[in-house]
Design a protein around this motif. Structure first.
Motif, PDB file in Angstrom:
ATOM      1  N   HIS A   1       0.932  -1.096   0.625  1.00  0.00           N
ATOM      2  CA  HIS A   1      -0.169   0.109  -0.098  1.00  0.00           C
ATOM      3  C   HIS A   1       0.970   1.133  -0.284  1.00  0.00           C
ATOM      4  O   HIS A   1       0.565   2.506  -0.366  1.00  0.00           O
ATOM      5  N   VAL A   2       1.568   0.965   0.517  1.00  0.00           N
ATOM      6  CA  VAL A   2       3.031   2.973   0.970  1.00  0.00           C
ATOM      7  C   VAL A   2       4.397   2.038  -0.136  1.00  0.00           C
ATOM      8  O   VAL A   2       4.679   0.624  -0.015  1.00  0.00           O
ATOM      9  N   PRO A   3       4.275   3.121  -1.077  1.00  0.00           N
ATOM     10  CA  PRO A   3       5.192   2.085  -2.021  1.00  0.00           C
ATOM     11  C   PRO A   3       6.709   2.063  -1.327  1.00  0.00           C
ATOM     12  O   PRO A   3       7.592   2.084  -0.628  1.00  0.00           O
ATOM     13  N   ALA A   4       7.873   1.305  -2.192  1.00  0.00           N
ATOM     14  CA  ALA A   4       9.047   0.989  -1.231  1.00  0.00           C
ATOM     15  C   ALA A   4      10.008   1.627  -0.562  1.00  0.00           C
ATOM     16  O   ALA A   4      10.971   2.431   0.391  1.00  0.00           O
ATOM     17  N   HIS A   5       9.985   3.043  -1.552  1.00  0.00           N
ATOM     18  CA  HIS A   5      11.187   4.094  -1.195  1.00  0.00           C
ATOM     19  C   HIS A   5       9.967   4.824  -0.174  1.00  0.00           C
ATOM     20  O   HIS A   5      10.467   5.124   0.726  1.00  0.00           O
ATOM     21  N   ALA A   6       8.888   5.010   0.063  1.00  0.00           N
ATOM     22  CA  ALA A   6       8.287   5.393   1.304  1.00  0.00           C
ATOM     23  C   ALA A   6       8.590   5.088   2.519  1.00  0.00           C
ATOM     24  O   ALA A   6       9.207   5.607   3.928  1.00  0.00           O
TER      25      ALA A   6
END
Length: 320
Positions: A173-178
């Motif tokens: 749900h939350v991008p990898a970089h974030a």
């Protein structure tokens, strides 16, 4: 014979029928699928998902005719043309020598699957990026919660140096970089903790051999064993890791099964596994899934006691 690209949506019935005859299924992550055809007859199919070649199958009557090397070469060239530095293959152990003959390098093998990569120094370069540590945690942190923070704090108190690997796949749900940023922000005050991306070698989509198996339970178990063995045989010795810390899992049966795989495999390779009880809030385990549900509802007041301030700021600034 020629190689043709297939439209997965348009040709889905024929594709599924081909794989059913081969005793496997089309991998859910496939974004490009092609086949070796003789006239209108498909003799072999294979595709790519991310940086991995997957879902390879050849009809029984054409086994040993060189179709698989033809298909793998085509898929490898496609991935390289897209700028990928390293190409992965997960295959059945019996087929590993074939891929080795095509200049793939075996990194780990279990009874279920073997992982190979096209770069001779791929895993070595990955491991060279990390500092030495005696403890490790692997987490998805989707998003990073006070439960994750408690696990890191508890493990860090037992180690001289702790490595926290954050999964690099974007299937969350939350991008990898974030997610990596939030874990780093949430652990910034812990001097003996290093937060690192898991890359292609830690619970990565490249190493998920789900298409070998008839159901997802078998696939998840095979993935857990492959991942645990790679960690035990390659990652832990290179980094000096002697203890892997995991959170107790009372909610998610798949994660609980993964922990069981770690407990069965790592100690045999000299790596102990410590299970840390979950942090509770109002009598319930703090979980990322609970935070996501509140996030979708816009209930920031209920989220606040469950996450670090940095995560709360991110949640307020982004919709789910």
């Amino acid at each position: 014979m020629e190689i043709r690209t297939l439209d997965i949506a348009r040709d889905r019935a024929a594709v599924d029928a081909f794989y059913a005859r081969a005793g496997i299924r089309l991998d859910a992550g496939i974004t490009y699928l092609c086949g070796v055809f003789e006239g209108e007859m498909p003799l072999a199919l294979g595709g790519v998902a991310g940086d991995a070649i997957r879902s390879l199958a050849v009809v029984d009557s054409s086994q040993g005719e060189g179709l698989l090397p033809m298909l793998v070469t085509h898929l490898y060239k496609k991935l390289k043309s897209e700028g990928l530095d390293n190409v992965f293959v997960v295959t059945k152990p019996a087929y590993a020598p074939l891929f080795a003959s095509l200049c793939f390098y075996e990194r780990v093998k279990t009874d279920d699957a073997a992982l190979l990569e096209s770069r001779r120094d791929g895993l070595k370069r990955f491991l060279a990026e990390f500092p030495k540590a005696d403890g490790a945690i692997v987490m998805n942190a989707d998003p990073f919660t006070n439960g994750h923070r408690y696990l890191v704090e508890t493990a860090a108190a037992c180690c001289d140096r702790l490595l926290v690997f954050v999964l690099s796949k974007d299937a969350a749900h939350v991008p990898a970089h974030a997610r990596l940023m939030l874990v780093r922000q949430g652990c910034a005050d812990l001097p003996n903790v290093s937060v690192c991306p898991g890359g292609a070698y830690v619970i990565s989509s490249a190493t998920f051999p789900d298409y070998f198996f008839k159901n997802k339970t078998d696939a998840a178990s095979a993935h857990a064993r492959l991942d645990a063995t790679l960690f035990a045989e390659q990652i832990a010795p290179a980094c000096g890791i002697s203890t892997r810390f995991v959170g107790e899992e009372p909610l998610d049966p798949m994660t609980a099964a993964y922990n069981e795989a770690l407990l069965s495999i790592l100690p045999a390779h000299g790596v102990s596994v410590r299970v840390i009880p979950r942090k509770l809030f109002c009598g319930e385990p703090i979980s990322a899934s609970r935070v996501r549900a509140l996030w979708q509802a816009g209930d920031y007041a209920s989220i606040a006691p469950l996450v670090p301030a940095t995560t709360l700021t991110y949640i307020r600034e982004h919709t789910l």
